[in-house]
Design a protein around this motif. Structure first.
Motif, short mmCIF file in Angstrom:
data_model
loop_
_atom_site.label_atom_id
_atom_site.label_comp_id
_atom_site.label_asym_id
_atom_site.label_seq_id
_atom_site.Cartn_x
_atom_site.Cartn_y
_atom_site.Cartn_z
N ALA A 150 46.28 92.45 58.13
CA ALA A 150 47.15 93.61 57.90
C ALA A 150 47.93 93.43 56.60
O ALA A 150 48.69 92.46 56.45
CB ALA A 150 48.11 93.78 59.06
N VAL A 151 47.72 94.34 55.66
CA VAL A 151 48.45 94.38 54.39
C VAL A 151 48.75 95.84 54.10
O VAL A 151 47.85 96.69 54.15
CB VAL A 151 47.63 93.76 53.23
N ASP A 152 49.98 96.14 53.77
CA ASP A 152 50.40 97.52 53.56
C ASP A 152 49.86 98.07 52.24
O ASP A 152 50.20 97.55 51.17
CB ASP A 152 51.93 97.58 53.57
N ALA A 153 49.01 99.09 52.31
CA ALA A 153 48.43 99.73 51.13
C ALA A 153 47.90 98.69 50.14
O ALA A 153 48.40 98.58 49.01
CB ALA A 153 49.45 100.65 50.46
N ASN A 179 45.47 100.15 55.70
CA ASN A 179 46.44 99.05 55.60
C ASN A 179 45.88 97.72 56.07
O ASN A 179 46.50 97.00 56.86
CB ASN A 179 47.71 99.41 56.37
N MET A 180 44.71 97.37 55.54
CA MET A 180 44.12 96.09 55.89
C MET A 180 43.12 95.65 54.83
O MET A 180 42.61 96.47 54.06
CB MET A 180 43.40 96.15 57.24
N VAL A 181 42.88 94.35 54.78
CA VAL A 181 41.77 93.81 54.01
C VAL A 181 40.80 93.19 55.00
O VAL A 181 41.21 92.57 56.00
CB VAL A 181 42.22 92.78 52.94
N GLN A 182 39.52 93.36 54.72
CA GLN A 182 38.48 92.88 55.64
C GLN A 182 37.61 91.83 54.96
O GLN A 182 37.27 91.96 53.78
CB GLN A 182 37.60 94.05 56.09
N VAL A 218 37.38 93.16 51.15
CA VAL A 218 37.51 94.55 50.71
C VAL A 218 38.85 95.10 51.18
O VAL A 218 39.22 94.94 52.35
CB VAL A 218 36.36 95.42 51.27
N SER A 219 39.57 95.76 50.26
CA SER A 219 40.85 96.40 50.59
C SER A 219 40.60 97.79 51.14
O SER A 219 39.97 98.63 50.48
CB SER A 219 41.73 96.52 49.34
N ARG A 220 41.11 98.06 52.33
CA ARG A 220 41.06 99.39 52.93
C ARG A 220 42.46 99.98 52.81
O ARG A 220 43.30 99.83 53.69
CB ARG A 220 40.61 99.30 54.39
#
Length: 321
Positions: free
Chosen positions: A101-104, A85-88, A79-81
């Motif tokens: 950690a992924v930016d937007a 700034n993260m995917v879980q 899931v992209s949050r």
């Protein structure tokens, strides 16, 4: 890929403001997050069988918005949050087993190479002139601590993504249109030059066609793009609010095992679209909260998952046809 908090906070605020204003939502939506009762029939159109709705992950606040979701090859849900700034990564019991950690982040898609591909820079800042980087990262979803590597950069506002059978990644860039990225990370500029559609958002590949939503269009258009003839585009549906004719703000798209397209709308409806035009368009579920993305559930032909602007994830069980 991190930016200073002040810049990121500004973009987060802008992106949420755009989505909130467009959908006409406010503080009252926080209360709506608990409205769905497990197994109850959802609202429907006159020609659409009722679906059952079950909570999978709880929602909390708009700042925990679940922008997109998808499965890896092992059946783990990601899931992209976007505002955090993260995917879980979640296991089948709904426990978080990894955070990357992924930016937007926007769309999360399993690639043919077993890697997980995540678009980044899914921010309203990409619609404005100035320095803003957007693109796609990839990483090994099986790693204990996945490390994202840049796959493609220099896009405007990468939002949706879908692989075709040849291994090309079609990216719905809200600022520029549909961008075709080859397996080596290079952009197919010739193909992409024919698909500069305004305000693209969700995207899916089915058969020999790419389907994309035009979030900003007045009538909520879903457009078909033939892969071998990208300039020969046609509108397959207008996703509107009933007889009013006003756009329902079509967001993400998924293809069902029944050959239908399923569209998550920011006005809170999950809509079924027949790409061939025979069965028309109908509402599968009216969820009372903006839904941001939809994906098929591996191994279950009747189930879809949808994510919401309040951070929750719901399972939609389709009625037998």
């Amino acid at each position: 890929m991190r930016r200073a908090w002040s810049a990121r906070s500004s973009m987060m605020t802008s992106a949420f403001a755009v989505r909130s204003a467009a959908a006409g939502i406010g503080v009252a939506l926080c209360a709506m997050a608990s409205v769905v009762v497990p197994g109850t029939a959802a609202a429907q159109g006159p020609d659409c069988p009722a679906a059952a709705v079950y909570p999978v992950l709880p929602g909390s606040t708009p700042l925990d918005s679940a922008e997109n979701l998808g499965y890896d090859a092992d059946g783990n849900l990601w899931v992209s949050r976007v505002f955090r700034n993260m995917v879980q990564r979640y296991d089948s019991a709904g426990r978080i087993t990894a955070e990357v950690a992924v930016d937007a982040p926007g769309a999360v898609r399993a690639g043919p190479d077993g890697q997980l591909y995540v678009v980044y820079g899914d921010s309203a800042a990409g619609l404005l002139p100035g320095a803003h980087d957007s693109g796609v990262v990839r990483f090994d979803p099986r790693a204990d601590h996945p490390v994202p590597q840049r796959f493609v950069s220099g896009l405007g506002m990468a939002n949706g993504a879908a692989f075709d059978s040849a291994g090309n990644l079609q990216v719905a860039d809200t600022a520029r249109g549909v961008v075709r990225v080859r397996a080596d990370g290079s952009i197919d500029a010739d193909w992409s030059g024919h698909t500069a559609l305004p305000g693209v958002n969700g995207i899916v590949v089915q058969g020999d066609s790419v389907y994309t939503t035009l979030f900003a269009s007045a009538t909520g258009r879903i457009v078909r793009i033939p892969i071998d003839a990208p300039s020969a585009q046609t509108t397959v549906a207008a996703v509107t609010l009933g007889s009013v004719g006003v756009t329902a703000l079509p967001d993400d798209l998924a293809a069902g095992s029944d050959g239908m397209l399923y569209n998550a709308t920011t006005t809170g409806k999950l809509v079924r679209v027949d790409p061939a035009g025979r069965a028309g368009l109908c509402t599968v579920a009216d969820l009372g909260v903006p839904v941001t993305a939809v994906t098929a559930v591996p191994g279950d032909d009747r189930s879809l998952l949808v994510s919401s602007a309040l951070g929750g994830v719901l399972r939609i069980v389709l009625a037998p046809r």
